[in-house]
Design an enzyme around this catalytic site. Sequence first.
Site, mmCIF file in Angstrom:
data_model
loop_
_atom_site.group_PDB
_atom_site.id
_atom_site.type_symbol
_atom_site.label_atom_id
_atom_site.label_comp_id
_atom_site.label_asym_id
_atom_site.label_seq_id
_atom_site.Cartn_x
_atom_site.Cartn_y
_atom_site.Cartn_z
ATOM 1 N N ARG A 118 1.023 -1.191 -0.027
ATOM 2 C CA ARG A 118 0.139 -0.137 -0.295
ATOM 3 C C ARG A 118 0.849 0.981 -0.101
ATOM 4 O O ARG A 118 1.145 1.507 -1.173
ATOM 5 C CB ARG A 118 -1.307 0.015 1.198
ATOM 6 N N ASP A 119 2.075 1.712 0.797
ATOM 7 C CA ASP A 119 2.322 2.846 1.221
ATOM 8 C C ASP A 119 3.293 2.665 0.124
ATOM 9 O O ASP A 119 3.575 3.282 -0.627
ATOM 10 C CB ASP A 119 3.294 2.883 2.647
ATOM 11 N N HIS A 163 4.585 4.661 13.056
ATOM 12 C CA HIS A 163 4.878 4.431 11.146
ATOM 13 C C HIS A 163 5.190 5.621 10.842
ATOM 14 O O HIS A 163 5.289 6.591 10.733
ATOM 15 C CB HIS A 163 3.917 4.867 10.874
ATOM 16 N N HIS A 189 8.609 7.537 8.245
ATOM 17 C CA HIS A 189 9.113 7.391 6.956
ATOM 18 C C HIS A 189 10.789 7.470 7.142
ATOM 19 O O HIS A 189 10.994 8.570 7.984
ATOM 20 C CB HIS A 189 8.576 8.373 5.756
ATOM 21 N N CYS A 221 3.845 9.309 -0.256
ATOM 22 C CA CYS A 221 2.585 9.244 -0.476
ATOM 23 C C CYS A 221 2.073 10.886 -1.333
ATOM 24 O O CYS A 221 2.943 11.656 -0.475
ATOM 25 C CB CYS A 221 2.182 10.019 1.450
ATOM 26 N N ASN A 263 8.902 4.400 4.297
ATOM 27 C CA ASN A 263 9.343 4.181 5.310
ATOM 28 C C ASN A 263 10.385 3.112 5.786
ATOM 29 O O ASN A 263 11.210 2.543 4.530
ATOM 30 C CB ASN A 263 8.278 2.835 5.572
HETATM 31 P P1 HMG Z 1 -13.300 13.898 -3.443
HETATM 32 O O1 HMG Z 1 -12.733 14.416 -4.189
HETATM 33 O O2 HMG Z 1 -14.109 15.065 -2.737
HETATM 34 O O3 HMG Z 1 -13.705 12.937 -3.140
HETATM 35 O O4 HMG Z 1 -11.925 13.238 -2.653
HETATM 36 P P2 HMG Z 1 -15.988 13.459 -3.515
HETATM 37 O O5 HMG Z 1 -16.773 12.576 -2.632
HETATM 38 O O6 HMG Z 1 -16.286 14.464 -3.754
HETATM 39 O O7 HMG Z 1 -15.858 12.358 -4.862
HETATM 40 C C1 HMG Z 1 -14.958 12.351 -5.780
HETATM 41 C C2 HMG Z 1 -15.380 10.974 -6.726
HETATM 42 O O8 HMG Z 1 -14.245 10.426 -6.431
HETATM 43 C C3 HMG Z 1 -16.820 10.101 -6.843
HETATM 44 O O9 HMG Z 1 -16.159 9.790 -8.655
HETATM 45 C C4 HMG Z 1 -16.695 9.482 -6.367
HETATM 46 O O10 HMG Z 1 -17.184 8.433 -6.525
HETATM 47 C C5 HMG Z 1 -15.396 9.259 -6.360
HETATM 48 P P3 HMG Z 1 -17.630 11.089 -9.595
HETATM 49 O O11 HMG Z 1 -18.825 11.013 -9.381
HETATM 50 O O12 HMG Z 1 -16.705 11.928 -9.822
HETATM 51 O O13 HMG Z 1 -17.263 9.719 -10.979
HETATM 52 N N1 HMG Z 1 -14.786 8.380 -4.759
HETATM 53 C C6 HMG Z 1 -14.115 7.036 -4.953
HETATM 54 N N2 HMG Z 1 -13.987 6.299 -5.453
HETATM 55 C C7 HMG Z 1 -13.627 5.003 -5.256
HETATM 56 N N3 HMG Z 1 -13.226 4.522 -3.557
HETATM 57 C C8 HMG Z 1 -13.572 6.279 -3.010
HETATM 58 C C9 HMG Z 1 -14.106 7.025 -3.379
HETATM 59 N N4 HMG Z 1 -14.815 8.070 -3.247
HETATM 60 C C10 HMG Z 1 -15.021 8.785 -3.564
HETATM 61 N N5 HMG Z 1 -13.272 5.608 -1.764
HETATM 62 C C11 HMG Z 1 -10.606 11.190 -0.894
HETATM 63 C C12 HMG Z 1 -11.572 12.905 -1.365
HETATM 64 C C13 HMG Z 1 -11.032 10.928 0.278
HETATM 65 C C14 HMG Z 1 -12.414 10.745 -1.582
HETATM 66 C C15 HMG Z 1 -10.358 11.778 -1.771
HETATM 67 O O14 HMG Z 1 -9.212 12.873 -1.587
HETATM 68 C C16 HMG Z 1 -8.987 10.382 -1.613
HETATM 69 O O15 HMG Z 1 -9.285 9.544 -2.038
HETATM 70 N N6 HMG Z 1 -7.841 10.300 -0.536
HETATM 71 C C17 HMG Z 1 -6.784 9.760 -0.616
HETATM 72 C C18 HMG Z 1 -5.168 10.401 -0.513
HETATM 73 C C19 HMG Z 1 -4.790 8.399 -0.030
HETATM 74 O O16 HMG Z 1 -4.779 7.339 -0.305
HETATM 75 N N7 HMG Z 1 -3.432 9.050 0.219
HETATM 76 C C20 HMG Z 1 -2.305 8.315 0.993
HETATM 77 C C21 HMG Z 1 -2.743 7.161 1.591
HETATM 78 S S1 HMG Z 1 -2.433 8.049 3.375
HETATM 79 C C22 HMG Z 1 -1.221 7.626 3.302
HETATM 80 O O17 HMG Z 1 -0.274 7.348 2.849
HETATM 81 C C23 HMG Z 1 -0.326 8.380 5.169
HETATM 82 C C24 HMG Z 1 0.233 7.118 5.483
HETATM 83 O O18 HMG Z 1 0.772 5.937 4.982
HETATM 84 C C25 HMG Z 1 0.502 7.882 7.089
HETATM 85 C C26 HMG Z 1 1.604 8.935 7.138
HETATM 86 O O19 HMG Z 1 2.240 8.178 7.129
HETATM 87 O O20 HMG Z 1 1.206 9.937 7.428
HETATM 88 C C27 HMG Z 1 -1.372 6.131 6.330
HETATM 89 MG MG MG Z 2 2.863 6.910 4.975
#
Ligand code: HMG
Ligand code: MG
Length: 280
Positions: free
Chosen positions: A11-12, A203, A205, A236, A245
Amino acid sequence: MHIKICEVAPRDGLQNHTVDVPTDDKITMVNALSGCGFSIIEATSFVSPKWVPKMADASAVMTGISRTPSVQYMVLVPNSRGFENALPHAPDAICIFPATSEDFCQRNLNATKAVTFARFAEVAKLAHAVNIPIKGSLSCAGYCPYAGDIAPQTIADDVQKLLDMGCSEISLADTVGKITAEKSKSVLDAVLKHAKPDILSGHFHDTHDLALDNVGVYIDAGVSLFDSAILGLGGCPFAVGARGNVDTKKLVTYLHAQGHTTDIDMDALTHAENVIRPLV
Ligand code: HMG
Ligand code: MG
């Protein structure tokens, strides 16, 4: 101490990787990791494919992997839509991932911090209703790439919110790898007033080679679960300057040298590295 490890590379490690890894290779990767002795593998994330195209094949990955009973296969879920998409794949646990800072919630999740926590509370309710354990991964637990230093009390308050949602594990994340051992001590001083160490995890990095210093501080505080990524993969798309990480082999080698035990089979880990290296 006996230390458990959550492997986050599928994932990450792949969500922002320079190489586009085909779905079949992701499945090979998870399967290679499954025999290494990890307690948890973060297999994929059910996030918006518009935001993170590299995770668009989450369903296919979950369908294709062979699951080992001793491993919990966890997936990230950003909202109820993600939860609905993940549910048919019966994840062993889900991870919700708010941040301590307004800026990182906006950049990573396109919402204010208040809306982010409210959304994740909804997801937590859905997961509770079907008895799926919830990990709360708190980004920027000490430092945010946009807002800078984060006060320990802010982190402790956010940990309390995750506890109130019913998280059974709370991971404190150094999103860009800038947290020093000294900062980690002050973070833990505040957080341990709210949470016992046995539900916390770290966690880190490893951008500036600080991860193992922080692992040492967390272990001294009684924390016994850490995230790491094979070959040090990770990053990310919304955390500028983040590198991978902490490398799983680097972490396990350090832990064993310090006299701690793990369930990791080093030969199996080396074999998994050899399988995964050409894929990434
Ligand atoms: P948004 O654009 O505000 O969402 O994104 P929305 O509700 O307005 O939807 C926009 C479109 O996306 C729509 O499609 C939804 O259906 C679709 P359309 O109608 O335009 O065709 N949609 C989805 N499709 C599939 N699966 C879903 C989904 N949700 C909406 N779940 C949202 C808001 C939260 C969805 C977006 O910002 C997002 O997905 N963010 C995730 C970002 C991410 O994955 N970042 C990396 C992971 S976090 C990380 O790495 C940190 C960590 O490792 C710890 C650390 O190191 O700090 C965990
Ligand atoms: Mg991370």
